[in-house]
Design a protein around this motif. Structure first.
Motif, mmCIF file in Angstrom:
data_model
loop_
_atom_site.group_PDB
_atom_site.id
_atom_site.type_symbol
_atom_site.label_atom_id
_atom_site.label_comp_id
_atom_site.label_asym_id
_atom_site.label_seq_id
_atom_site.Cartn_x
_atom_site.Cartn_y
_atom_site.Cartn_z
ATOM 1 N N LYS A 123 1.047 -3.551 14.765
ATOM 2 C CA LYS A 123 0.836 -2.880 13.479
ATOM 3 C C LYS A 123 -0.608 -2.974 12.997
ATOM 4 O O LYS A 123 -1.110 -2.064 12.347
ATOM 5 C CB LYS A 123 1.807 -3.395 12.410
ATOM 6 C CG LYS A 123 1.663 -4.867 12.044
ATOM 7 C CD LYS A 123 2.660 -5.209 10.938
ATOM 8 C CE LYS A 123 2.435 -6.559 10.325
ATOM 9 N NZ LYS A 123 2.715 -7.712 11.203
ATOM 10 N N ASP A 127 -2.659 -0.068 11.386
ATOM 11 C CA ASP A 127 -3.191 -0.185 10.024
ATOM 12 C C ASP A 127 -4.691 0.127 10.017
ATOM 13 O O ASP A 127 -5.211 0.716 9.072
ATOM 14 C CB ASP A 127 -2.962 -1.600 9.477
ATOM 15 C CG ASP A 127 -1.477 -1.889 9.271
ATOM 16 O OD1 ASP A 127 -0.690 -0.922 9.243
ATOM 17 O OD2 ASP A 127 -1.106 -3.069 9.160
ATOM 18 N N PRO A 131 -4.630 3.163 7.239
ATOM 19 C CA PRO A 131 -4.288 2.144 6.237
ATOM 20 C C PRO A 131 -3.539 2.690 5.016
ATOM 21 O O PRO A 131 -2.809 1.954 4.372
ATOM 22 C CB PRO A 131 -5.658 1.582 5.821
ATOM 23 C CG PRO A 131 -6.645 2.662 6.130
ATOM 24 C CD PRO A 131 -6.072 3.480 7.255
ATOM 25 N N ASN A 148 3.433 1.389 11.379
ATOM 26 C CA ASN A 148 2.412 0.582 10.708
ATOM 27 C C ASN A 148 3.033 -0.166 9.522
ATOM 28 O O ASN A 148 4.230 -0.028 9.234
ATOM 29 C CB ASN A 148 1.204 1.446 10.306
ATOM 30 C CG ASN A 148 1.530 2.435 9.181
ATOM 31 O OD1 ASN A 148 2.688 2.627 8.829
ATOM 32 N ND2 ASN A 148 0.496 3.067 8.639
ATOM 33 N N SER A 149 2.196 -0.949 8.834
ATOM 34 C CA SER A 149 2.719 -1.810 7.759
ATOM 35 C C SER A 149 3.338 -1.014 6.621
ATOM 36 O O SER A 149 4.295 -1.449 5.993
ATOM 37 C CB SER A 149 1.599 -2.702 7.222
ATOM 38 O OG SER A 149 1.161 -3.577 8.228
ATOM 39 N N LYS A 150 2.782 0.186 6.352
ATOM 40 C CA LYS A 150 3.319 1.012 5.252
ATOM 41 C C LYS A 150 4.809 1.304 5.471
ATOM 42 O O LYS A 150 5.588 1.315 4.518
ATOM 43 C CB LYS A 150 2.554 2.342 5.185
ATOM 44 C CG LYS A 150 1.197 2.210 4.556
ATOM 45 C CD LYS A 150 1.280 2.569 3.081
ATOM 46 C CE LYS A 150 -0.073 2.375 2.452
ATOM 47 N NZ LYS A 150 -0.019 1.819 1.114
#
Ligand SMILES: [Zn+2]
Length: 551
Positions: A123, A127, A131, A148-150
Motif C-alpha cells: 500500500k 499511496d 495519496p 491503497n490506504s484510502k
C-alpha cells in the motif's frame, strides 16, 4: 398419433446408452415421443423434415458457468489493463495515468501478477503515487486485489481486522501490518462489486439478453450457475430478473442456480438461505437446489489447497471447510433434499471433500442422496484418483483450460507435478461421472464460453492458430499428459447427459430419449468425424428448445 414435428434421414447422436444412434425423431408438445429408425414413423402424422443425413445431438449443458457475476462486470468499470515489465514500471504506468486523468474518485487497473516478476506491491507504493484518491488493482484472475490506504480506510480494514477465512481468504500482512493485498474472499465485495448493486432491472435484463442470445446461437440449452461469492444481494437480484424473464417466455435456457456459502461457520445460516432460494426461485426454467462452496483458491496466488507443498513458497494453502464440516453439512443438505457443488482446484481441496463424503456415507449409507460435484480439479494426488468413482462424487472439468505451458506452473509445482494436471481421462476410465463446463466470469465477446472450444481443447490439449481463441490463449505444444486427451464421443456425453445428471435433470434433459424435453441441435456437418483442430468453429444450424426452434 398426431405429432408436431417429424425429422427423418438424420444421423442422431442421442447420448442415451440404451439407444445410442437413431435416424428419426418425433416431437409433440415440446417433448420427444419417438426416437429410432424410420420404420417406426408410420404411426405418426405431422410436418416431416428430411434432413438429408444431417447430424443431430442433444442440447448442450454447460455444467459450471457464472451467470450473475458477468451481469455485474458488464457495468463495473474494472479499469485499465497494464502489462508492465516489473514493479517499478507498473507504478510508473499507473502514476502517469493518474497524472493524465486527474480528479477521479477511484482509479482502477487490472494487472497479472506475473508481470511483477516476483516482486510485490504494497500500500505504501500505491499511496506514494495516489495519496488523495482511491486506487485498486485487480489481479488478472480476479481472485485477489491490491488497494491503497484510502480504500482500506473506507472499508474499515485495519491491522486488527480478522481474516475472513485464515489461510484462504485473507488480508496479506507483513510484520503484523496489512499490506493492501487482499486475497480471495477478502478481495470481494464491497471492494470490487459495490457499484453493481444499484443496477436497474433494464440494465440487468440487457446483460442477460446478450447471454441468452449467445446461448441460443451456440445451442447451450442448460447451465449450472456456479454463483457469486460475496454478495448474495446482487446474485438474488439477477435471479429475480431471470424468474421474471421466464414468466414472460423470454428464457430459452434452463438455469440451475446455486447460492454461495463462504465458510464453515456460516453453514447453518447459509443452508437456510439456500432453502429460501429453493422455495422462491422456482419457475419452469429456473431452479435452485444447490449450495456452492469455494473450497480453495487458485494456483497462481498459492491459495489452491495442496497435499504436497508449493515448491517455491513451501506452503500448502487452506480449505474453507474441514472434512468433518463437509460431513456435517452433507447430513443437513440430505435432510433438506439439496445438492452441493464445490470449487476444488488443488489436491487437498478435493481430498477434503472426498474424505467428508466418505465419513457421511459411512454413517448414512444409501440414504445419502446429495449430489456432490467437485469442479476444476486442476491437480489431484494419485491416491485420490479412483475415489470419485468409488464414492460417486461427480468430477467437473473446464476443458478449454486443458492446454498450457507446464513450464509456468513448474515454478510452483515442480517439474513432475506440473506435467500431471487435468487428469480427466484417468478419472473417466475409473468410472467416475465426468461433466464439462466453461467456467467464465465475464461475458465479453463470449469466445471462451463456446462449448466447441471446450470440446476441441478437451480432445487436443492444444490451442493452435486454427483454434477459435484469442491469440494470447494459444499454446505451442500438447499439454501433458498426452493420454488425458478425450474422444469426441466423451466430449459430447460430458456436455449432455453427464451434465444433466450433475444438475439432477436427467429425467427431463441430457439425451434424445422419448419422454424428455425436445432440446436438440442440427448441424450441417457431422461432429463425430469433424477435424479436431479448429473444432471450435463449429456451430449448430438449428437449435430447438422444448421442441421450438429458437435460433
Ligand atoms: Zn467458477
Amino acid at each position: 398419433m398426431k405429432a408436431d414435428k417429424i425429422f427423418k434421414n438424420a444421423k442422431i447422436f442421442t447420448s442415451d446408452k440404451n439407444n445410442p444412434q437413431a435416424s428419426a425423431l418425433v416431437v409433440k408438445d415440446g417433448k420427444f415421443v419417438y426416437v429410432g429408425d424410420e420404420s417406426g414413423l408410420s404411426e405418426y402424422e405431422g410436418e416431416v423434415t428430411d434432413l438429408g443425413g444431417k447430424f443431430i445431438m442433444p442440447g448442450i449443458i454447460d455444467s459450471h458457468v457464472h451467470v450473475t457475476i458477468p451481469v455485474g462486470y458488464e457495468y463495473a468499470d474494472m479499469g485499465e489493463r497494464i502489462e508492465p515489465n516489473g514493479k517499478q514500471e507498473a507504478l510508473d504506468m499507473m502514476a502517469k495515468y493518474i497524472r493524465e486523468n486527474p480528479g477521479e474518485k477511484r482509479y482502477r487497473f487490472i494487472l497479472e501478477k506475473k508481470f511483477l516478476k516476483g516482486e510485490d506491491i504494497v500500500k505504501e507504493d500505491l499511496d506514494a503515487i495516489c495519496p488523495d484518491a482511491e486506487l485498486q488493482i485487480q489481479e488478472g484472475e480476479g481472485h485477489s486485489i491490491w488497494v491503497n490506504s484510502k480504500i482500506l480506510e473506507r472499508h474499515g480494514i485495519t491491522d486488527d481486522t480478522p481474516d475472513p477465512i485464515p489461510g484462504l481468504a485473507l488480508y496479506v500482512r507483513k510484520d503484523g501490518h496489512v499490506t493492501g493485498n487482499c486475497i480471495e474472499g477478502a478481495a470481494e465485495t464491497p471492494i470490487i462489486f459495490d457499484s453493481s448493486i444499484d443496477l436497474t432491472d433494464e440494465q440487468v435484463d440487457a446483460a442477460l439478453k446478450r447471454w441468452i442470445d449467445f446461448s441460443v446461437e451456440y445451442g447451450v440449452c442448460a447451465v449450472f450457475d456456479a454463483g457469486l461469492p460475496g454478495t448474495s444481494q446482487f446474485h438474488e437480484k439477477v435471479y429475480k430478473r431471470l424468474a421474471e424473464l421466464d414468466k414472460q417466455g423470454k428464457l430459452p435456457v434452463y438455469v440451475d442456480g446455486s447460492l454461495v456459502v463462504n465458510a464453515e461457520r456460516d453453514a447453518k445460516e447459509g443452508l437456510n438461505e439456500v432453502k429460501r432460494f429453493n422455495r422462491e426461485y422456482d419457475t419452469e426454467h429456473l431452479k435452485v437446489h444447490t449450495m456452492k462452496i469455494f473450497m480453495d483458491g487458485t494456483q497462481k496466488i498459492h491459495t489452491a489447497a495442496m497435499v504436497t507443498p508449493y515448491v517455491d513458497v513451501g506452503t500448502t494453502g487452506a480449505t474453507a471447510f474441514s472434512a468433518e464440516g463437509i460431513a456435517e453439512l452433507l447430513k443437513d443438505l440430505n435432510e433438506a433434499g439439496l445438492d452441493l457443488h464445490l470449487h476444488t482446484v488443488g489436491e487437498r481441496a478435493s481430498r477434503t471433500v472426498l474424505d467428508g463424503f466418505e465419513m457421511a456415507k459411512k454413517e448414512m449409507g444409501n440414504s445419502l442422496k446429495v449430489r456432490v460435484t467437485c469442479a476444476h480439479l486442476e491437480i489431484e494426488d494419485d491416491s485420490d484418483l479412483d475415489r470419485f468413482a468409488k464414492l460417486g462424487v461427480i468430477a467437473n472439468f473446464t476443458p478449454w483450460w486443458h492446454s498450457d505451458d507446464p513450464r509456468e506452473s513448474a515454478r510452483w509445482l515442480g517439474d513432475e507435478r506440473s506435467r500431471k494436471q487435468f487428469r480427466c481421462k484417468t478419472l473417466w476410465d475409473t468410472g467416475a461421472l465426468v461433466a464439462w463446463s466453461s467456467d467464465n466470469i465475464a461475458f465479453g465477446d463470449f469466445i471462451t464460453w463456446n462449448p466447441y472450444l471446450g470440446m476441441e481443447v478437451g480432445m487436443t490439449r492444444l490451442r493452435t492458430d486454427k483454434t477459435r481463441v484469442q491469440e494470447y490463449n494459444r499454446t505451442a505444444a500438447v499439454f501433458p499428459p498426452e493420454d488425458e486427451r478425450m474422444s469426441i464421443e466423451e466430449m459430447l456425453l460430458g456436455y449432455t447427459i453427464n451434465g444433466a445428471i450433475q444438475l439432477g435433470i436427467e429425467d427431463i434433459k441430457g439425451s434424445i430419449t422419448a419422454g424428455k424435453d425436445a432440446d436438440f441441435l442440427v448441424f450441417d456437418n457431422d461432429l463425430l468425424t469433424a477435424e479436431k483442430e479448429g473444432f471450435s468453429y463449429n456451430k449448430p444450424k438449428d437449435v430447438y428448445f422444448g421442441g421450438k426452434k429458437v435460433n
